[in-house]
Write a protein that holds these residues in place. Structure first.
Motif: not given
Ligand SMILES: [Zn+2]
Lengths: 123, 250
Positions: A12, A17, A99, A102
């Protein structure tokens, strides 16, 4: 199309992140199988780049159970053939990649994942 | 230009590589990468161009992506990257938002590209700068992101054939010399001829990948049955195990 060779390299990239952002989780996917020419040297050369567990998990999720849980020390023809199939012949056509950190959803439509981020998600 | 970019990429001969095509557009470069036996991922911000690439049935994975937002590829993913006539777009601010200023976009692009490339490797980015200041801005940000290398100008004295390549190195910085630009007044396209002539001399012969057939229906049905027999719950039940060509629908 998202082949597992590419999925295995993809984390991601949303803002902030940076941990636990790999591998992206497949959801509601449909796949197509398409033949690719086997090149043993390419597959062997690519082995060190593979995150093995992520690849095996993704392959099993898509229905292919030919890969062993641990990367074998001895590479034989059968193994190379199976690995080639998993890396290059299974194409995810529809669905999403999510992801694990997140929960950003990268939708896959007509074989093309949408990696575009909203303004507030840009690092 | 793709042939010239591949030449500047200086990949080991006769080994298929895993490459990134930045701004792959309609897959023109991708077809050449296919023909050369490389595997690749192409990213482009224009869905309409990707649609054409789908119709072209290129072999690479196609991503809808804005390169100014950066890449998410793991460290050391690619053996090299090429880009044809794209990165000058990073010099335009997309919106008034601070994250979309050209220096921000260039920094994210070069930083995440540098990380996505193996050490050592190269990125060859052909682009159309409108001023020396633009070249200066782009190269300085690329350097800050960790790249070595520099600018290669082919046919600098020809209005028509002049081409600017950013030839970037990951790793072994000083050891790699920036390649020389082509000289003279040759027309655009002669770079391709040179490259092909060299390939012929070195006796490299690659299989004609484009001509291969899609796997027969029988093979696919066999696989399908195999997956069914295993009866795994996680097998996607709406999978399309067909050998048909894809339709490009957006
Ligand atoms: Zn992420």
């Amino acid at each position: 199309m998202v082949r597992l060779i590419t999925h295995n390299l993809l984390a991601c990239h949303a803002k902030g992140c940076t941990t636990n952002n790999f591998p992206l989780q497949f959801k509601d996917v449909s796949i197509e199988l398409r033949e690719a020419e086997l090149n043993p040297d390419f597959i062997k050369g690519f082995l060190p780049r593979i995150e093995w567990k992520a690849l095996v998990d993704a392959a099993r999720q898509l229905g292919d159970t030919t890969l062993p849980s641990e990367m074998p020390e001895m590479v034989d023809d059968e193994f190379l053939k199976n690995l080639h199939h998993v890396l290059l012949e299974m194409h995810v056509e529809e669905g999403a990649m999510i992801c694990p950190n997140c929960s950003h959803v990268y939708a896959i439509s007509n074989g093309i994942p949408n990696m575009l981020l909203a303004e507030h998600e840009i690092a | 230009m793709t042939y010239r970019a591949l030449e500047l990429l200086n990949l080991p001969e006769d080994e298929p590589a895993f490459l990134l095509d930045i701004g792959c557009g309609s897959g023109l470069s991708g077809e050449i990468l296919d023909e050369q036996g490389h595997h690749w991922v192409g990213v482009d911000v224009a869905p309409s161009m990707l649609e054409v690439a789908l119709e072209r049935e290129v072999e690479g994975d196609l991503f809808l992506q804005d390169i100014g937002q950066g890449f998410g590829f793991r460290a050391g993913s690619f053996d090299g990257a090429i880009s044809i006539s794209v990165i000058q777009w990073l010099l335009n601010a997309e919106t008034s938002h601070p994250t979309s200023s050209p220096p921000h976009r260039l920094t994210r692009f070069f930083t995440t590209l540098h990380s996505a490339l193996r050490n050592p490797s190269r990125a060859v980015l052909q682009f159309y700068p409108t001023s020396d200041d633009q070249i200066q801005l782009i190269t300085s940000i690329a350097q800050k992101a960790g790249f070595g290398g520099g600018v290669v100008v082919d046919y600098p004295n020809s209005k028509k054939a002049r081409k600017v390549f950013l030839c970037l190195f990951v790793g072994s910085g000083g050891a790699q010399q920036v390649p020389k630009g082509l000289e003279g007044e040759e027309e655009a396209g002669s770079g391709k001829a040179m490259f092909e002539a060299r390939r012929e001399r070195s006796g490299v012969k690659r299989s004609d990948k484009k001509r291969k057939s899609i796997k027969g229906k029988e093979w696919i049905l066999k696989k399908k049955e195999l997956y069914r027999k295993r009866g795994k719950e996680s097998v996607p039940n709406d999978s399309k195990f067909t050998g048909r060509k894809r339709k490009a629908v957006f």
